[in-house]
Design a protein around this motif. Sequence first.
Motif, mmCIF file in Angstrom:
data_model
loop_
_atom_site.group_PDB
_atom_site.id
_atom_site.type_symbol
_atom_site.label_atom_id
_atom_site.label_comp_id
_atom_site.label_asym_id
_atom_site.label_seq_id
_atom_site.Cartn_x
_atom_site.Cartn_y
_atom_site.Cartn_z
ATOM 1 N N GLN A 77 0.937 -1.167 0.127
ATOM 2 C CA GLN A 77 -0.042 -0.079 -0.082
ATOM 3 C C GLN A 77 0.836 1.248 -0.051
ATOM 4 N N LEU A 78 1.915 1.382 0.893
ATOM 5 C CA LEU A 78 3.025 2.267 0.745
ATOM 6 C C LEU A 78 3.372 2.667 -0.508
ATOM 7 N N SER A 79 3.819 1.720 -1.011
ATOM 8 C CA SER A 79 4.482 1.573 -2.550
ATOM 9 C C SER A 79 3.638 2.347 -3.582
ATOM 10 N N SER A 80 2.521 1.926 -3.281
ATOM 11 C CA SER A 80 1.429 2.456 -4.398
ATOM 12 C C SER A 80 1.232 3.920 -4.300
ATOM 13 N N TYR A 81 1.244 4.382 -2.928
ATOM 14 C CA TYR A 81 1.088 5.993 -2.798
ATOM 15 C C TYR A 81 2.488 6.559 -3.427
ATOM 16 N N LEU A 82 3.411 6.082 -2.981
ATOM 17 C CA LEU A 82 4.786 6.762 -3.221
ATOM 18 C C LEU A 82 4.945 6.756 -4.511
ATOM 19 N N SER A 83 4.219 6.034 -5.594
ATOM 20 C CA SER A 83 4.342 6.055 -7.036
ATOM 21 C C SER A 83 3.806 7.067 -7.502
ATOM 22 N N GLN A 84 2.565 7.828 -6.978
ATOM 23 C CA GLN A 84 1.750 8.615 -7.510
ATOM 24 C C GLN A 84 1.608 10.011 -6.667
ATOM 25 N N PHE A 85 2.266 10.129 -5.761
ATOM 26 C CA PHE A 85 2.312 11.468 -5.036
ATOM 27 C C PHE A 85 2.418 12.597 -6.246
ATOM 28 N N PRO A 86 1.831 13.592 -6.046
ATOM 29 C CA PRO A 86 2.123 14.788 -6.858
ATOM 30 C C PRO A 86 3.455 15.461 -6.758
ATOM 31 N N SER A 87 3.941 16.132 -7.736
ATOM 32 C CA SER A 87 5.407 16.676 -7.577
ATOM 33 C C SER A 87 5.442 17.651 -6.724
ATOM 34 N N ASP A 88 4.533 18.459 -6.311
ATOM 35 C CA ASP A 88 4.493 19.570 -5.485
ATOM 36 C C ASP A 88 4.586 19.342 -3.848
ATOM 37 N N ILE A 89 4.326 17.891 -3.610
ATOM 38 C CA ILE A 89 4.284 17.456 -2.170
ATOM 39 C C ILE A 89 5.657 16.540 -1.902
ATOM 40 N N PRO A 90 6.739 16.845 -1.585
ATOM 41 C CA PRO A 90 7.786 16.142 -1.279
ATOM 42 C C PRO A 90 7.602 14.866 -0.305
ATOM 43 N N VAL A 91 7.898 13.946 -0.478
ATOM 44 C CA VAL A 91 7.619 12.581 0.424
ATOM 45 C C VAL A 91 9.085 11.771 0.489
ATOM 46 N N ILE A 92 8.967 11.062 1.701
ATOM 47 C CA ILE A 92 9.993 10.357 2.081
ATOM 48 C C ILE A 92 9.510 9.035 2.693
ATOM 49 N N ASN A 93 10.141 7.818 2.037
ATOM 50 C CA ASN A 93 9.871 6.616 2.699
ATOM 51 C C ASN A 93 10.527 6.422 4.035
ATOM 52 N N ASP A 94 9.697 6.318 5.017
ATOM 53 C CA ASP A 94 10.336 6.516 6.442
ATOM 54 C C ASP A 94 10.220 5.113 6.877
ATOM 55 N N THR A 95 10.295 3.931 6.139
ATOM 56 C CA THR A 95 10.131 2.659 6.775
ATOM 57 C C THR A 95 11.567 2.009 7.396
ATOM 58 N N SER A 96 11.713 1.370 7.949
ATOM 59 C CA SER A 96 13.073 0.901 8.424
ATOM 60 C C SER A 96 13.419 -0.163 7.821
ATOM 61 N N GLY A 97 14.667 -0.702 7.826
ATOM 62 C CA GLY A 97 15.441 -1.758 7.180
ATOM 63 C C GLY A 97 15.840 -1.409 6.043
ATOM 64 N N GLN A 98 15.745 -0.289 5.552
ATOM 65 C CA GLN A 98 15.994 0.308 3.860
ATOM 66 C C GLN A 98 17.375 0.373 3.668
ATOM 67 N N PHE A 99 18.585 0.175 4.509
ATOM 68 C CA PHE A 99 19.743 0.413 4.368
ATOM 69 C C PHE A 99 20.583 -0.241 3.079
#
Length: 744
Positions: free
Chosen positions: A434-456
Amino acid sequence: MNHRGGISLSQEQAEIVDSVIGPGSITVVSAGAGSGKTRTMVASVLHLVKEEKVNIDDFALITFTNKATDEMRERLESGVQDRIRDAEKAGDWEERSHWFEQKERIASTFIGTIHRFCAMLLQNFGYTELIPHETEIVMARHHFLTALKETLDEALDDPMTSILFISNHIHWAPHVMAEHVEKWYEYIRGRGRSIKVVVRETLNQKEGDEEQDYRNAVAHLLNKLDDKYQELKRELGGVDSNDLLHKCAALMTQYKDQISPLVASRFRYLFVDEFQDTDELQMNIIQTLSPKLKHVLVVGDRKQAIYGFRGADHSVLQKIADQNYTKPLSLSASRRPTAILHRAQEALFDEMGLRYDFLKEKLNQAEDAHMPKDNLIPFQYEHISVFKDREQPIFERVIQKIRDFLGQSIHDRHRGMRPVTYRDICILFRSNYQLSSYLSQFPSDIPVINDTSGQFFRKPEIIACYHMLQAILKYPDDVSLDLALGTPFLPFIAPNSIYRSDGTNQMLRDWFEDEEDCKDWLKGIAELRKRMKVDLVPQLLTYMYEFTRVREYYGKQGNSQAVANLEKLVMWSRGLMDAEAQTLQQFFDRFQLALLSGMEMDEADTGEDEAKPDAVRLSTVHSAKGLEYPIVIIPDVGRRLLPNDQLPTFYDRAGWGLDLILPGEHGRSSKFKEWEDEYRRDFFEEEARILYVAITRAEHVVCMIGHGSNKVNPSGSENWSWKDEILTAAPSLVKLGMHIAKVD
């Protein structure tokens, strides 16, 4: 306020520190969300160091995640630094010298997960379990998949398992069969169960019907797989993460009189955080060690036990208290929510407590709870009357809510009235998908960060570092060199590559060695290859950063996170060396396994919260556990939690063994419905805990968005959702007034 270890504490927090110092060998603490458990644990360490004259590396501090490990270490370092500063102000140079020594000792203090703790015990004492000191922790799935492939190949002709491969009975393609067998195997082991015990229980069912043949066949298949995988690990001299716990528990049980005193000679105190996320096996390891230690402190909250899918047992906190004839102390006052948000949370949790017993443990309001002076409504539920294709309307409502919040002011506890910024907002999701789906379609004028853990190990700078190391180790291999070119480690674009040519058929290596701009990098590669024979891995990585100027590259971009991640990779290499000396090639192999296996590790904490990009955070509920955000948005709370077609088709129950439904409705026993009903009860209770964790991440505002019918579904039905929890409590919430709760 009370002070312990130089830290101001509430009365109930101070009582916990006093319990750790006082008589008795164990303190069990039930700590609510935002009640300051990490603060209390750090205060306990610092107070013992000051009053009992112990050293900080006499402690073993066990956390549940790598992110929690980093936070615990940072809190300790900050606390010690504060004590040094206090001593300097008082002119007490003896005290300053004492705390300065503690600062140096933090590096040798054990702060890590239970798996890392067990790995340390096995590496030190594992010879009694026939585990060599140079044990390799098997992380890559390809070792397991090798055993699985061999097992399935042999099972085709084995009369004990061949019934599973009759195509007109079980119409699974070979790869589908392999996927299911892997899931079954990991499910059993992840719950702390022995494959051998499960197989024995299954073969003893003796229901006498033809479905028993299928269950027996699956049991034999899993037994064969287990034999092959165990043999492969013996050949490799390795163990996997499940073996760590099982072998450590066996070791502690069989040799506790010999090993416990040895552990106690190294550690005097053992503190365990997030204890509700452990299982009975891990609890037994802690319990076996506790009699020889000076004191054990376990802290948890059964309301936040959300790892049942990994085999965690939410009752372990009470179990270890009962075994030690003590009662859990309470940390119940939360300073996280504002006073008015707490009232709304309390109304919801009181209603949910009528269905879920664990929520009867109240989360109390702190005496100094923040009373905001802004116009934000702390508890909001918005309903969208759509029944199909809900994703886009909910997404659009989320975007609108973000824009609405940005136009308002928030009364910050520390900074007073200020505008809402992007970084104030976190959107919490139930799943990574669900997170990935939202991340891919956010409008360009709203900056977003994937804040999930384990991404190192998924970060671009870490992957680029891997390619550079590969190019160095395999030089002059053109393929490896091509992968490294164009990265910040080797920032050059060649006129030709393994994928394209400039018509000259020139080898990439020849161009690289002749190109004037690349001379310093070529010298660096040659020098590092010489140093590989004598230098340690951390030194080699640091030298590579220097000659590639990669830290300067990210520094000019203002990407302090990338720089911190590269430094954390050096620290990771140093941690691997604690277990065994490593060549650069051995480190690279481990690095490769971490990438291929999708190993989870948190990014480095830069300690620069205000310097982080002003962006909306996107996180899963599980990743956000232990964190807090001023404004939390939870979308799609009307999603059905457990439709009938998503019920599990495989169960393992202690005393009974396996039960399952194979294609064609084969394999199910007469008890299958009993397991299904039991699963439903446990599932909805865990979902209530996950909702509790999601809502208690908010400091100021929590906003939920649902859809579908605005009527409450029957409790525990296949249509039950988080929305139904909110709507059930709606009358109590509405009574609080529109300035506190708004349920549309």
